[in-house]
Design a protein around this motif. Structure first.
Motif, PDB file in Angstrom:
ATOM      1  N   PRO A 212      10.589   8.237 -38.327  1.00  0.00           N
ATOM      2  CA  PRO A 212      10.962   7.091 -37.382  1.00  0.00           C
ATOM      3  C   PRO A 212       9.548   6.314 -37.150  1.00  0.00           C
ATOM      4  O   PRO A 212       8.445   6.497 -37.887  1.00  0.00           O
ATOM      5  CB  PRO A 212      11.258   8.049 -36.192  1.00  0.00           C
ATOM      6  N   ALA A 213       9.972   5.084 -36.381  1.00  0.00           N
ATOM      7  CA  ALA A 213       8.724   4.054 -36.390  1.00  0.00           C
ATOM      8  C   ALA A 213       7.654   4.793 -35.473  1.00  0.00           C
ATOM      9  O   ALA A 213       7.843   5.531 -34.518  1.00  0.00           O
ATOM     10  CB  ALA A 213       9.276   2.964 -35.529  1.00  0.00           C
ATOM     11  N   ILE A 214       6.172   4.601 -35.788  1.00  0.00           N
ATOM     12  CA  ILE A 214       5.173   4.939 -35.157  1.00  0.00           C
ATOM     13  C   ILE A 214       5.089   4.228 -33.757  1.00  0.00           C
ATOM     14  O   ILE A 214       4.941   4.548 -32.719  1.00  0.00           O
ATOM     15  CB  ILE A 214       3.859   4.591 -35.992  1.00  0.00           C
ATOM     16  N   ARG A 215       5.574   2.980 -33.839  1.00  0.00           N
ATOM     17  CA  ARG A 215       5.620   1.993 -32.877  1.00  0.00           C
ATOM     18  C   ARG A 215       6.652   1.151 -32.939  1.00  0.00           C
ATOM     19  O   ARG A 215       6.848   0.552 -34.092  1.00  0.00           O
ATOM     20  CB  ARG A 215       4.419   1.389 -32.430  1.00  0.00           C
ATOM     21  N   ARG A 216       7.618   0.639 -31.874  1.00  0.00           N
ATOM     22  CA  ARG A 216       8.487  -0.550 -31.955  1.00  0.00           C
ATOM     23  C   ARG A 216       8.564  -1.055 -30.791  1.00  0.00           C
ATOM     24  O   ARG A 216       8.543  -0.623 -29.534  1.00  0.00           O
ATOM     25  CB  ARG A 216       9.928   0.130 -32.287  1.00  0.00           C
ATOM     26  N   VAL A 217       8.368  -2.370 -30.645  1.00  0.00           N
ATOM     27  CA  VAL A 217       8.349  -3.296 -29.718  1.00  0.00           C
ATOM     28  C   VAL A 217       9.309  -4.453 -29.605  1.00  0.00           C
ATOM     29  O   VAL A 217       9.462  -4.769 -30.813  1.00  0.00           O
ATOM     30  CB  VAL A 217       6.815  -3.979 -29.266  1.00  0.00           C
ATOM     31  N   ARG A 218       9.755  -4.806 -28.696  1.00  0.00           N
ATOM     32  CA  ARG A 218      10.367  -6.187 -28.446  1.00  0.00           C
ATOM     33  C   ARG A 218       9.808  -7.147 -28.302  1.00  0.00           C
ATOM     34  O   ARG A 218       8.819  -7.236 -27.463  1.00  0.00           O
ATOM     35  CB  ARG A 218      11.628  -6.100 -27.347  1.00  0.00           C
ATOM     36  N   CYS A 219       9.902  -8.362 -29.119  1.00  0.00           N
ATOM     37  CA  CYS A 219       9.001  -9.445 -29.145  1.00  0.00           C
ATOM     38  C   CYS A 219       9.226 -10.337 -27.871  1.00  0.00           C
ATOM     39  O   CYS A 219      10.542 -10.652 -27.703  1.00  0.00           O
ATOM     40  CB  CYS A 219       9.278 -10.392 -30.684  1.00  0.00           C
ATOM     41  N   ILE A 220       8.237 -10.855 -27.640  1.00  0.00           N
ATOM     42  CA  ILE A 220       8.311 -11.860 -26.427  1.00  0.00           C
ATOM     43  C   ILE A 220       8.421 -13.220 -26.565  1.00  0.00           C
ATOM     44  O   ILE A 220       7.499 -13.701 -27.371  1.00  0.00           O
ATOM     45  CB  ILE A 220       7.011 -11.821 -25.413  1.00  0.00           C
ATOM     46  N   ARG A 221       9.604 -13.848 -25.976  1.00  0.00           N
ATOM     47  CA  ARG A 221       9.625 -15.244 -26.276  1.00  0.00           C
ATOM     48  C   ARG A 221       8.444 -16.258 -25.305  1.00  0.00           C
ATOM     49  O   ARG A 221       8.250 -15.792 -24.470  1.00  0.00           O
ATOM     50  CB  ARG A 221      11.153 -15.512 -25.698  1.00  0.00           C
ATOM     51  N   LEU A 222       8.213 -17.023 -26.239  1.00  0.00           N
ATOM     52  CA  LEU A 222       6.921 -17.991 -25.688  1.00  0.00           C
ATOM     53  C   LEU A 222       7.873 -19.009 -24.907  1.00  0.00           C
ATOM     54  O   LEU A 222       8.981 -19.519 -25.091  1.00  0.00           O
ATOM     55  CB  LEU A 222       6.298 -18.827 -26.993  1.00  0.00           C
ATOM     56  N   GLU A 223       7.314 -19.314 -23.703  1.00  0.00           N
ATOM     57  CA  GLU A 223       7.923 -20.395 -22.945  1.00  0.00           C
ATOM     58  C   GLU A 223       7.341 -21.523 -22.804  1.00  0.00           C
ATOM     59  O   GLU A 223       7.719 -22.752 -22.214  1.00  0.00           O
ATOM     60  CB  GLU A 223       7.885 -19.893 -21.515  1.00  0.00           C
ATOM     61  N   GLU A 224       5.861 -21.803 -23.432  1.00  0.00           N
ATOM     62  CA  GLU A 224       5.142 -23.117 -23.226  1.00  0.00           C
ATOM     63  C   GLU A 224       5.233 -23.712 -24.779  1.00  0.00           C
ATOM     64  O   GLU A 224       5.311 -22.872 -25.709  1.00  0.00           O
ATOM     65  CB  GLU A 224       3.773 -22.654 -22.596  1.00  0.00           C
ATOM     66  N   GLY A 225       5.220 -25.062 -24.566  1.00  0.00           N
ATOM     67  CA  GLY A 225       4.850 -25.705 -25.987  1.00  0.00           C
ATOM     68  C   GLY A 225       6.233 -25.918 -26.630  1.00  0.00           C
ATOM     69  O   GLY A 225       7.144 -25.565 -26.514  1.00  0.00           O
ATOM     70  N   ASN A 226       6.060 -26.870 -27.815  1.00  0.00           N
ATOM     71  CA  ASN A 226       6.926 -27.318 -28.679  1.00  0.00           C
ATOM     72  C   ASN A 226       6.977 -25.865 -29.730  1.00  0.00           C
ATOM     73  O   ASN A 226       6.148 -25.975 -30.539  1.00  0.00           O
ATOM     74  CB  ASN A 226       6.679 -28.438 -29.210  1.00  0.00           C
ATOM     75  N   ARG A 227       7.992 -25.122 -29.584  1.00  0.00           N
ATOM     76  CA  ARG A 227       8.176 -23.999 -30.368  1.00  0.00           C
ATOM     77  C   ARG A 227       8.954 -24.128 -31.584  1.00  0.00           C
ATOM     78  O   ARG A 227      10.240 -23.779 -31.611  1.00  0.00           O
ATOM     79  CB  ARG A 227       8.797 -22.801 -29.367  1.00  0.00           C
TER      80      ARG A 227
END
Length: 275
Positions: A212-227
């Motif tokens: 299994p994964a050593i570490r698994r995280v949900r990515c955080i959506r950026l709220e600022e700037g032109n993405r």
């Protein structure tokens, strides 16, 4: 910039151009070339003087700055190292702002360094010789867009360093940092991703042991700037101890909605931070 590669904004190189284009005898031309080459700097230096900066393997420097932003199909846009969870501070993409470290398992291929800014208007792709010293070695960045890049926040810069030529599709990655990692601190891995608005997870696995994964995280959506180039930051935490390589996966919701599927997979070579 001339086709010859001389920079007319540089007084030394402008003098060379003027002398070489005027009618002189061959001996005089050889003398002028020799004198000007002696006056050119041998290599860029990092701002703190700790390491000579790695120079690109070829010039002219490959980059573009345009308002006609190309559409990229890459999910993984950057793999960076930070001192903490906060995005890097400061402005200006220039020599010494990006640094790489020699991989601990010692591959000797050139590094392809790709960099972009969040709104996608600037991209660069250049080959560098692999660093031979342990520690974070700065990259020379001989950009023709220094003025435009001087106001770009470093938190809006993504860099990806892959092993092998830039023409390769190899996703063997060496982390990049935007500043020297403080001695005695545990650096944190951060993936910058173009999620296209979909829920995305980043996972680290031991490629040898599997499981299994050593570490698994949900990515955080950026709220600022032109993405445009990237729209999410995945905080993967400190380097796992005792490993030279990791498998990095980006996963998104499967099309049938019953689980997740891998949309990008790469081998991550962890840096050699001690001699």
């Amino acid at each position: 910039m001339l086709r010859s590669g001389l920079d007319m904004a540089n007084p030394v190189q402008r003098t060379l151009h003027l002398w070489m284009t005027r009618p002189h005898n061959a001996d005089m031309r050889r003398f002028v070339v020799f004198a000007v080459l002696l006056s050119l700097p041998a290599g860029a230096q990092s701002p703190d003087g700790s390491f000579p900066a790695l120079e690109p393997m070829a010039l002219p420097f490959r980059e573009r700055f345009t308002d006609r932003v190309p559409v990229s199909g890459r999910f993984l846009v950057g793999l960076m190292v930070m001192n903490g969870a906060a995005p890097p501070s400061g402005e200006g993409l220039a020599t010494g702002r990006l640094r790489v470290s020699r991989p601990s398992d010692g591959p000797t291929e050139p590094l392809c360094i790709r960099a972009t800014i969040q709104d996608g208007r600037y991209t660069a792709e250049n080959a560098y010789a692999p660093p031979t010293a342990a520690g974070w070695v700065p990259l020379a960045w001989p950009t023709a867009y220094a003025a435009a890049l001087s106001t770009v926040p470093m938190r809006e810069v993504a860099a990806l360093a892959t092993l092998g030529p830039c023409s390769s599709h190899n996703l063997a990655i060496v982390p990049v940092t935007t500043s020297p990692v403080a001695e005695g601190t545990m650096p944190n891995l951060v993936a910058l991703a173009n999620t296209r608005g979909a829920a995305t997870w980043a996972a680290l696995r031991d490629p040898v042991a599997g499981g299994p994964a050593i570490r698994r995280v949900r990515c955080i959506r950026l709220e600022e700037g032109n993405r445009v180039a990237f729209d999410a930051r995945c905080l993967l935490g400190p380097f796992p101890a005792g490993l030279a390589r990791l498998e990095l996966r980006l996963e998104q919701q499967s099309r049938d909605g019953t689980g997740t599927e891998v949309v990008e997979q790469a081998t991550l070579h962890l840096p050699a931070l001690t001699p």
